[in-house]
Design a protein around this motif. Structure first.
Motif, PDB file in Angstrom:
ATOM      1  N   ALA A 190       0.828  -1.216   0.000  1.00 45.81           N
ATOM      2  CA  ALA A 190       0.000   0.000   0.000  1.00 45.81           C
ATOM      3  C   ALA A 190       0.859   1.262   0.000  1.00 45.81           C
ATOM      4  O   ALA A 190       1.945   1.293   0.583  1.00 45.81           O
ATOM      5  CB  ALA A 190      -0.915   0.017   1.220  1.00 45.81           C
ATOM      6  N   ILE A 191       0.342   2.294  -0.656  1.00 43.37           N
ATOM      7  CA  ILE A 191       0.991   3.611  -0.612  1.00 43.37           C
ATOM      8  C   ILE A 191       0.044   4.690  -0.087  1.00 43.37           C
ATOM      9  O   ILE A 191       0.403   5.870  -0.044  1.00 43.37           O
ATOM     10  CB  ILE A 191       1.561   4.019  -1.992  1.00 43.37           C
ATOM     11  N   PHE A 192      -1.156   4.274   0.308  1.00 41.96           N
ATOM     12  CA  PHE A 192      -2.119   5.194   0.928  1.00 41.96           C
ATOM     13  C   PHE A 192      -2.760   4.504   2.123  1.00 41.96           C
ATOM     14  O   PHE A 192      -2.916   3.284   2.145  1.00 41.96           O
ATOM     15  CB  PHE A 192      -3.229   5.595  -0.055  1.00 41.96           C
ATOM     16  N   PHE A 193      -3.145   5.297   3.111  1.00 38.44           N
ATOM     17  CA  PHE A 193      -3.957   4.779   4.212  1.00 38.44           C
ATOM     18  C   PHE A 193      -4.841   5.900   4.723  1.00 38.44           C
ATOM     19  O   PHE A 193      -4.516   7.081   4.600  1.00 38.44           O
ATOM     20  CB  PHE A 193      -3.083   4.211   5.337  1.00 38.44           C
ATOM     21  N   TRP A 194      -5.991   5.541   5.275  1.00 36.11           N
ATOM     22  CA  TRP A 194      -6.881   6.537   5.851  1.00 36.11           C
ATOM     23  C   TRP A 194      -7.836   5.862   6.816  1.00 36.11           C
ATOM     24  O   TRP A 194      -8.023   4.637   6.785  1.00 36.11           O
ATOM     25  CB  TRP A 194      -7.647   7.299   4.781  1.00 36.11           C
ATOM     26  N   ASN A 195      -8.424   6.666   7.667  1.00 44.12           N
ATOM     27  CA  ASN A 195      -9.423   6.194   8.620  1.00 44.12           C
ATOM     28  C   ASN A 195     -10.805   6.510   8.046  1.00 44.12           C
ATOM     29  O   ASN A 195     -11.184   7.676   7.952  1.00 44.12           O
ATOM     30  CB  ASN A 195      -9.234   6.876   9.969  1.00 44.12           C
ATOM     31  N   PRO A 196     -11.573   5.497   7.650  1.00 40.99           N
ATOM     32  CA  PRO A 196     -12.869   5.754   7.021  1.00 40.99           C
ATOM     33  C   PRO A 196     -13.884   6.406   7.952  1.00 40.99           C
ATOM     34  O   PRO A 196     -14.918   6.907   7.487  1.00 40.99           O
ATOM     35  CB  PRO A 196     -13.338   4.365   6.576  1.00 40.99           C
ATOM     36  N   ALA A 197     -13.600   6.416   9.251  1.00 38.80           N
ATOM     37  CA  ALA A 197     -14.515   7.050  10.198  1.00 38.80           C
ATOM     38  C   ALA A 197     -14.320   8.565  10.253  1.00 38.80           C
ATOM     39  O   ALA A 197     -15.128   9.276  10.859  1.00 38.80           O
ATOM     40  CB  ALA A 197     -14.316   6.460  11.595  1.00 38.80           C
ATOM     41  N   PRO A 202     -13.064  12.368  -1.165  1.00 39.88           N
ATOM     42  CA  PRO A 202     -13.703  11.229  -1.848  1.00 39.88           C
ATOM     43  C   PRO A 202     -12.785  10.550  -2.866  1.00 39.88           C
ATOM     44  O   PRO A 202     -12.944   9.366  -3.157  1.00 39.88           O
ATOM     45  CB  PRO A 202     -14.918  11.872  -2.535  1.00 39.88           C
ATOM     46  N   TRP A 203     -11.804  11.307  -3.392  1.00 35.75           N
ATOM     47  CA  TRP A 203     -10.885  10.734  -4.384  1.00 35.75           C
ATOM     48  C   TRP A 203     -10.172   9.502  -3.860  1.00 35.75           C
ATOM     49  O   TRP A 203      -9.900   8.564  -4.610  1.00 35.75           O
ATOM     50  CB  TRP A 203      -9.852  11.790  -4.778  1.00 35.75           C
ATOM     51  N   ARG A 207      -8.902   4.642  -5.118  1.00 32.98           N
ATOM     52  CA  ARG A 207      -7.698   3.821  -5.097  1.00 32.98           C
ATOM     53  C   ARG A 207      -8.063   2.352  -4.888  1.00 32.98           C
ATOM     54  O   ARG A 207      -9.150   2.027  -4.404  1.00 32.98           O
ATOM     55  CB  ARG A 207      -6.746   4.269  -3.986  1.00 32.98           C
ATOM     56  N   ASN A 208      -7.135   1.480  -5.250  1.00 36.53           N
ATOM     57  CA  ASN A 208      -7.345   0.046  -5.127  1.00 36.53           C
ATOM     58  C   ASN A 208      -7.139  -0.387  -3.669  1.00 36.53           C
ATOM     59  O   ASN A 208      -6.009  -0.490  -3.202  1.00 36.53           O
ATOM     60  CB  ASN A 208      -6.374  -0.698  -6.045  1.00 36.53           C
ATOM     61  N   VAL A 209      -8.243  -0.622  -2.965  1.00 37.21           N
ATOM     62  CA  VAL A 209      -8.161  -0.997  -1.555  1.00 37.21           C
ATOM     63  C   VAL A 209      -7.601  -2.414  -1.426  1.00 37.21           C
ATOM     64  O   VAL A 209      -8.077  -3.343  -2.095  1.00 37.21           O
ATOM     65  CB  VAL A 209      -9.536  -0.902  -0.877  1.00 37.21           C
TER      66      VAL A 209
END
Length: 220
Positions: A190-197, A202-203, A207-209
């Protein structure tokens, strides 16, 4: 005998000078410790530039002005006396690690701080995953190719912008940084991470989760 003593004296002097220079921050230095110097100088009104962790012209001149007003020889170098006057020291600024070259220790320190800022409440695996994302970015053509370059890229990490990365470090964050730098990647690239909460652009969902670890989603 006299010549030998003189020679030994020169060797000791040179070694001492090299050690002192190694402890200093100067034009061209970068990373966590430079950020802390900039932060202190900014708080006291000496520095107006970006808190980017890079020791450039603005940092150099701010250090000179600070030295001038505090009775320290004005050379623009943040050595021991200047760091002490700022309330900093290189020993305090960098977490202790047991192995690796000096540059590796510096990278681990910076990496551990971002892990702490972004994933303090995550389990060890979640902390390692955040570190792995940073390591993966250094190998991607879309990002800088150094750890400090990735971390201090504009708006890359909220914890750098809001200062959360500079709270006290936990041993687990240091361990996670060491694991990530050793090549352990529980995210699968992975090269991205985020907290969906939390609110996110929205972009990012385009990305490919790959997976979710703890509270973070990881994607390519």
């Amino acid at each position: 005998m006299v010549c030998l003593l003189v020679l030994l004296g020169l060797v000791v002097f040179t070694q001492g000078r090299q050690a002192a220079e190694a402890e200093a921050l100067y034009w061209g230095s970068s990373g966590d410790e430079v950020f802390q110097v900039q932060q202190k100088l900014s708080q006291w009104g000496y520095y107006q530039g970006p808190l980017d962790g890079y020791y450039g012209d603005e940092t150099y001149r701010a250090v000179q002005n600070f030295q001038r007003n505090n009775g320290i020889p004005v050379d623009g170098v943040a050595g021991g006396a200047t760091l002490a006057a700022l309330g900093l020291s290189r020993q305090e600024a960098m977490p202790a690690v047991s192995r690796g070259a000096a540059t590796d220790r510096g990278d681990i320190g910076i990496l551990a701080r971002v892990i702490e800022g972004e994933a303090a409440d995550e389990p060890l695996l979640g902390k390692v995953a955040v570190g792995a994302v940073i390591m993966n970015r250094t190998k991607s053509a879309s990002f800088p190719h150094t750890i400090s370059g990735v971390i201090f890229q504009d708006h890359a990490f909220e914890s750098i912008s809001n200062g959360q990365a500079y709270r006290p470090l936990s041993q687990e964050s240091i361990e996670a940084a060491q694991m990530a730098m050793s090549g352990y990647d529980p995210t699968g690239g992975a090269i991205f991470f985020w907290n969906p909460a939390k609110p996110v652009n929205p972009w990012i969902w385009s990305r490919n989760v790959i997976t979710q670890i703890g509270n973070h989603v990881f994607a390519r």
